[in-house]
Enzyme design. Structure first.
Site, PDB file in Angstrom:
ATOM      1  CG  HIS A  95      37.836  40.490  38.277  1.00  0.00           C
ATOM      2  ND1 HIS A  95      38.843  40.691  39.182  1.00  0.00           N
ATOM      3  CD2 HIS A  95      37.097  39.439  38.755  1.00  0.00           C
ATOM      4  CE1 HIS A  95      38.739  39.793  40.161  1.00  0.00           C
ATOM      5  NE2 HIS A  95      37.684  39.029  39.918  1.00  0.00           N
ATOM      6  CD  GLU A 150      34.313  38.985  42.096  1.00  0.00           C
ATOM      7  OE1 GLU A 150      35.497  39.367  42.219  1.00  0.00           O
ATOM      8  OE2 GLU A 150      34.006  37.980  41.451  1.00  0.00           O
TER       9      GLU A 150
HETATM   10  O1  G3P Z   1      35.956  36.579  40.170  1.00  0.00           O
HETATM   11  C1  G3P Z   1      35.916  35.844  41.348  1.00  0.00           C
HETATM   12  C2  G3P Z   1      36.949  36.225  42.309  1.00  0.00           C
HETATM   13  O2  G3P Z   1      37.395  37.535  42.289  1.00  0.00           O
HETATM   14  C3  G3P Z   1      36.684  35.752  43.691  1.00  0.00           C
HETATM   15  O3  G3P Z   1      37.904  35.278  44.128  1.00  0.00           O
HETATM   16  O4  G3P Z   1      39.344  33.785  45.366  1.00  0.00           O
HETATM   17  O5  G3P Z   1      37.660  35.168  46.558  1.00  0.00           O
HETATM   18  O6  G3P Z   1      36.907  33.243  45.176  1.00  0.00           O
HETATM   19  P1  G3P Z   1      37.952  34.310  45.382  1.00  0.00           P
END
Ligand code: G3P
Length: 231
Positions: A95, A150
């Site tokens: 992550h 991400e």
């Molecule tokens: O692993 C999911 C995360 O990094 C996304 O965070 O707060 O943007 O939904 P968020």
């Protein structure tokens, strides 16, 4: 208990280290399970390590990360053996907030590859996060259960990855789907049903959400709203 790839889209709720994880994380796992049953979406929770045993009997539960080391003299590391012994079925890896990074910030593919290999051999599902399509190509060779795109600058914000970077999301999903049996997931800034619908339209097999659920006034309603387009 985990059904990726069997016609169910995946919805991972990453509790991170939010205070809410400890005050209402068990309730969130209960909502996750009930919405999974209602909508046939695989809703998986990723709580902090100390809560894994609290949620694992309620909902599909994975760890937030693991190190590549074997059991031994590794203080404060998390091993595949420890997760397996606890009955945990999978883990996030790499992550953005806990990257297998070299000093220059790039991924240490050797260490990450070791972690994927050891977790997989132990029967754990592996959900590996990447920050761009190039990293996805490298991680694809490791054949994890899923690869999650991400973009770090959108994490925790209100602009979703599917709205801000549709072209990259599409490219990412095509690369992952074309490469192996790993599933493409996306996350960062996902807050609305429309964000989720766009993700699916672009080819994602699921989503990761943290703040949208953990910080919601009504997490149950939020989970249902975000799961609906995955059903
Ligand atoms: O692993 C999911 C995360 O990094 C996304 O965070 O707060 O943007 O939904 P968020």
């Amino acid at each position: 208990m985990l059904f990726p790839g069997q016609n169910m889209k995946i919805f991972i709720i990453n509790y991170k280290s939010y205070k809410e994880a400890f005050t209402r994380g068990v309730d969130i796992a209960k909502y996750a399970k009930s919405i999974e049953n209602k909508l046939r979406v695989n809703v998986i929770v990723a709580p902090p390590f100390t809560m894994l045993k609290d949620t694992m009997s309620i909902a599909d539960t994975i760890a937030q990360g693991a190190d590549e080391v074997d059991p031994g003299a590794f203080t404060a590391h998390v091993t595949w053996f420890e997760l397996k012994s606890a009955g945990i079925k999978g883990t996030l890896l790499n992550h953005s907030e806990k990257r297998y990074a070299r000093p220059d910030g790039s991924i240490d593919y050797e260490r990450l590859g070791e972690a994927v290999k050891k977790c997989t051999s132990a029967g754990l599902k592996t959900y590996v996060c990447v920050q761009n399509a190039e990293e996805a190509k490298q991680v694809l060779k490791m054949q994890p259960t899923a690869i999650a795109y991400e973009p770090p600058e959108l994490i925790g914000g209100n602009i979703s990855v599917s709205s801000a970077k549709p072209d990259i999301v599409k490219e990412f999903c095509d690369i992952v789907k074309g490469g192996s049996k790993s599933l493409p997931l996306i996350g960062a800034g996902i807050k609305s049903a429309d964000d989720v619908k766009k993700s699916v339209d672009l080819g994602a097999e699921g989503i990761l959400v943290a703040s949208g659920v953990m910080k919601a006034d009504d997490p149950a309603a939020e989970i249902e709203k975000l799961a609906q387009p995955l059903a």
